[in-house]
Scaffold this active site. Structure first.
Site, PDB file in Angstrom:
ATOM      1  N   CYS A   1       8.150   5.087   0.043  1.00 48.09           N
ATOM      2  CA  CYS A   1       8.429   3.671  -0.220  1.00 48.09           C
ATOM      3  C   CYS A   1       9.758   3.540  -0.955  1.00 48.09           C
ATOM      4  CB  CYS A   1       7.292   3.029  -0.991  1.00 48.09           C
ATOM      5  SG  CYS A   1       6.916   3.897  -2.487  1.00 48.09           S
TER       6      CYS A   1
ATOM      7  N   GLU B   1       1.402  -1.834  -4.608  1.00 45.74           N
ATOM      8  CA  GLU B   1       2.592  -0.994  -4.510  1.00 45.74           C
ATOM      9  C   GLU B   1       2.954  -0.971  -3.031  1.00 45.74           C
ATOM     10  OE1 GLU B   1       5.089   1.417  -4.049  1.00 45.74           O
ATOM     11  OE2 GLU B   1       3.715   3.069  -4.435  1.00 45.74           O
TER      12      GLU B   1
HETATM   13  C1  UN1 Z   1       5.603   6.303  -2.425  1.00 46.43           C
HETATM   14  O1  UN1 Z   1       6.374   6.606  -1.530  1.00 46.43           O
HETATM   15  O2  UN1 Z   1       4.592   5.584  -2.188  1.00 46.43           O
HETATM   16  O3  UN1 Z   1       9.579   7.964  -6.568  1.00 46.43           O
HETATM   17  C2  UN1 Z   1       5.744   6.776  -3.814  1.00 46.43           C
HETATM   18  C3  UN1 Z   1       9.211   8.636  -5.608  1.00 46.43           C
HETATM   19  C4  UN1 Z   1       7.867   9.321  -5.682  1.00 46.43           C
HETATM   20  C5  UN1 Z   1       6.775   8.371  -5.358  1.00 46.43           C
HETATM   21  C6  UN1 Z   1       6.885   7.714  -4.025  1.00 46.43           C
HETATM   22  N1  UN1 Z   1       7.691   9.828  -7.023  1.00 46.43           N
HETATM   23  O4  UN1 Z   1       9.871   8.774  -4.599  1.00 46.43           O
END
Ligand code: UN1
Length: 504
Positions: free
Chosen positions: A295, A261
């Site tokens: 992310c 991820e």
């Molecule tokens: C991340 O930033 O690694 O969809 C995950 C989202 C959150 C998860 C982010 N539920 O922004």
């Protein structure tokens, strides 16, 4: 602050290894965790070295050997209890997330809610780990597939979602019959240790040491060992594309499975017919929320010509009124970046954007105060600026003008990363075109909501250099199990498949 640490079982110096029931003594260096809002120390952690890593991994192997024999619904019951603990301690843990990571309290609490949600999801899933039954082409034969526990799973998580990402992996892995060993970010070790402390009474009561374990150590002592260790058939890693490339290479060399991820470079497209008030709020949350350190954060904004100037003017105004400050103050909208390096990366990216022809429309500077604060930043960009192809973990939004949907889709897809994307439009045809096979190439594609803030029920992950995932909901659990195809012959003859004859 001391009350908060005490409530979560944290001391001035904490051990960086835990088998789920108790901390294990470590003999590595002591690292301090700092509050990014002030730069002041919170507490410290003694890192594990190779011997403690070995003890934790052995515990996870032993834990797995027992846990895989426990019926899945009973495993679900343990996860349900862990979810109940998190519910009870949501406030304290959410506060610690804000203190140590710097995201605002509402998002810190939201992160713990995400943990609770995935525990609920996993509890239900524990009765639904279903395989398919197929019709055999041979008479008197039955064919089906079943899913078995896989083994200890290494979970490497990043600072930005210091607890939720662990729960996506561990809650699902646990109902699947796997143990997990968590290697959290060195930037947010205390939230991880707090989680271990909170769940320890339930893990002890269930008698399952090693099923929910943690180890914090340097890459040399722990990280690289973990990647190369065949006792982990699955390594789930969240972090940069560079880090994921390393994880993928090492794990695949030993024929392990990796769940990656990695970086995103997420765009929102706004067409001329969009509901502008929805779009503006979503852009603001996506680009400024978590100080741009998700992310899924919105990094590129693609505006159709005719609305471009109006949306930019409104955004510049909104950016000027974002309340920046202490993440624990409920009126704050944007907290600090995680550390000094992150501030340097922000400053460097803004300079690069300027040098490449970008125009700073709002923000662009570090704030002169203690802690690691920067201004939320809007940059008028062109689609050929190299910096717009990079993921900078900071609140920088590059704005580009597009003439139509086709151009927007081309720009949306024209980067290495493929995590999240969204379009704002009231035109059904345009929305469906964006979601079609020839539309967005991302793992997440939304209509009239932003790029960040996904729910746990859907699978989470992205394509291309984002690494594929998937984590969390939907059928992601299958990554945590091994499939077995079974064919049973209940006839008295031995017909071969494909009509092959092989008789003496
Ligand atoms: C991340 O930033 O690694 O969809 C995950 C989202 C959150 C998860 C982010 N539920 O922004």
């Amino acid at each position: 602050m001391h009350d908060l640490l005490a409530e979560l079982g944290l001391k001035a110096i904490n051990e960086g290894a835990h088998d789920g029931t108790q901390a294990l003594p470590c003999d590595g260096e002591v690292v301090t965790s700092f509050a990014p809002a002030t730069g002041e120390p919170i507490a410290a952690v003694r890192l594990a070295r190779a011997a403690t890593y070995e003890a934790i991994t052995s515990a996870a192997v032993r834990g797995f050997e027992h846990w895989r024999t426990v019926p899945a619904p009973q495993r679900g019951e343990v996860v349900r209890r862990i979810g109940a603990v998190l519910r009870a301690k949501k406030d304290a843990l959410g506060r610690l997330v804000s203190l140590e990571m710097g995201k605002i309290l509402s998002e810190g609490l939201g992160e713990v809610q995400e943990m609770i949600d995935i525990c609920d999801f996993a509890t239900g899933l524990s009765r639904q780990l279903c395989g398919s039954t197929m019709h055999s082409e041979r008479p008197g034969h039955r064919m089906y597939e079943q899913w078995h526990p896989l083994g200890p799973v290494a979970v490497i998580s990043a600072f930005n979602c210091p607890v939720a990402v662990w729960s996506w992996n561990s809650a699902i892995a646990a109902v699947c019959g796997d143990s997990t060993v968590w290697k959290p970010s060195h930037k947010t070790p205390l939230t991880a240790i707090a989680v271990q402390n909170l769940i320890a009474p339930e893990v002890r009561a269930a008698g399952i040491p090693g099923v929910f374990a943690l180890v914090l150590g340097t890459n040399q002592e722990v990280g690289e060992r973990m990647l190369a260790d065949p006792r982990y058939p699955l390594v789930s890693a969240t972090g940069s594309c560079r880090m994921g490339a390393r994880v993928g290479a090492v794990v695949s060399q030993r024929f392990g499975r990796s769940l990656l991820e990695l970086g995103g470079n997420n765009a929102i497209t706004v067409l001329a017919d969009a509901d502008m008030s929805l779009a503006l709020r979503a852009i603001l949350f996506g680009a400024v929320g978590t100080a741009g350190q998700r992310c899924t954060s919105t990094r590129r904004l693609l505006l159709q010509d005719s609305i471009h100037d109006d949306v930019v003017a409104k955004l510049v105004k909104a950016y000027g009124s974002v309340r920046i400050g202490d993440p624990l103050d409920p009126t704050t909208l944007m907290g600090p970046l995680i550390d000094e390096d992150a501030v340097t990366t922000f400053v460097t990216a803004v300079e690069a954007a300027r040098a490449q022809g970008g125009r700073v429309l709002a923000g662009g500077k570090r704030l002169e105060r203690k802690g690691f604060f920067v201004e939320p930043t809007l940059i008028a960009a062109t689609k050929d600026m190299p910096i717009c192809r990079e993921e900078t973990f900071a609140p920088i939004l590059y704005i580009m003008k597009v003439k139509d949907l086709d151009e927007a889709i081309a720009i949306n897809n024209g980067v290495d990363q493929g995590l999240s994307s969204s379009i704002f439009t009231r035109d059904l045809q345009a929305a469906e075109r964006f979601l079609a096979a020839t539309g967005s190439d991302c793992g997440i594609a939304n209509v009239n909501i932003g790029t960040s803030g996904a729910e746990i029920g859907g699978a989470f992950g992205g394509e291309k250099h984002t690494g594929g995932g998937p984590e969390a909901g939907s059928a992601s659990w299958k990554v945590n199990m091994r499939r077995q195809t079974n064919t049973i012959n209940w006839s008295t003859s031995l017909p071969l498949a494909q009509g092959v004859h092989f008789d003496i």
